[in-house]
Design an enzyme around this catalytic site. Structure first.
Site: not given
Length: 285
Positions: A236, A262-264
């Site tokens: 992220d 990552g973030h999602f």
């Protein structure tokens, strides 16, 4: 598993939400983040709804929730939390587990601190409550918090661009082959609606109030010791793994799992996250 798409009036806001599972089952409330909507849970909901009543609303200013324009409604995190609390009360949800992501974390933690007796467990997926969780990519936002001038506000507008949404938020640290375009393309479409950017810029300015509340959130963790699971995309670019590990300081029994994405994280690792959640909730809810 059948997923229903519904709306619920809360004050003068028409909250759109997705729901699946038996009304007699334990409730899991999913709170999305920026710049997304309940659409981010499209893969997760069917994986949990055989055992839980899973409910995922769109926050005011996001997705398909219909809310008043700026000037008639103040887009702050206090107000988002108030609307979500009203939403749970309108649905008669007296007890529920929280899944919080990104913006959903400060919304959900406000709800938890105000009504700790309602929270059965918390799952944080890249949802921050510790300063250790911030990367060094927050410069423009931090400058805006210190000086809410028109110039500083405009400098934050780049955070809302299609390129940043797709390449920085969704693709950073993520396998290209596993990432569907559906999520970021829908977010980009929602962001292009009239007035959407200014609503988000209001929330970016108000985001600084979340950091002011971190000590309160952490006191809630220490005092109430909710069962806690962190499932975190380790790559992220906004919220780094130290933010996941920091929960253990106030919640010694917290479970932390760092995923290679990552973030999602749900865009690529919904199956893995669902397995962690099922194991966690079976033991605690």
């Amino acid at each position: 598993m059948v997923v229903s798409y519904k709306t619920q009036e809360v004050r003068d806001i028409e909250v759109f939400y997705r729901e699946a599972g038996s009304k007699e089952a334990p409730v899991l409330l999913l709170l999305h983040g920026f710049p997304s909507s309940s659409h981010m849970f499209r893969d997760l909901i069917p994986l949990l709804a055989d055992r839980y009543r899973v409910i995922a609303p769109d926050l005011p200013g996001f997705g398909r929730t219909i809310s008043p324009p700026r000037g008639e409604f103040d887009y702050t995190f206090d107000n988002l939390a108030a609307v979500m609390t009203g939403f749970t009360e309108a649905l008669g949800l007296s007890r529920y587990a929280l899944y919080v992501f990104d913006y959903g974390a400060p919304v959900g933690f406000r709800m938890a601190t105000a009504n700790p007796e309602r929270i059965t467990a918390i799952i944080s997926q890249n949802g921050n409550a510790y300063t250790e969780g911030f990367s060094d990519e927050w410069t423009a936002w931090e400058a805006y918090w210190r000086d809410p001038s028109a110039e500083k506000r405009e400098a934050c507008r780049a955070s809302l661009s299609p390129d940043v949404i797709e390449h920085w938020q969704y693709r950073t640290g993520t396998s290209r082959e596993r990432l569907s375009p559906d999520g970021y393309q829908l977010d980009i479409a929602f962001m292009s609606r009239p007035g959407a950017e200014d609503i988000q810029l209001d929330l970016i300015l108000d985001y600084g109030t979340n950091i002011d509340r971190y000590e309160e959130f952490q006191a809630y963790f220490r005092d109430h010791q909710p069962p806690f699971l962190a499932v975190w995309g380790r790559h992220d670019p906004a919220f780094v793994p130290a933010g996941a590990e920091a929960y253990k300081r106030d919640l010694p029994t917290a479970e932390v799992h760092l995923l290679g994405t990552g973030h999602f994280a749900l865009e690529t690792h919904a199956d893995e996250i669902a397995q962690f959640i099922r194991s966690f909730l079976i033991r605690h809810v």
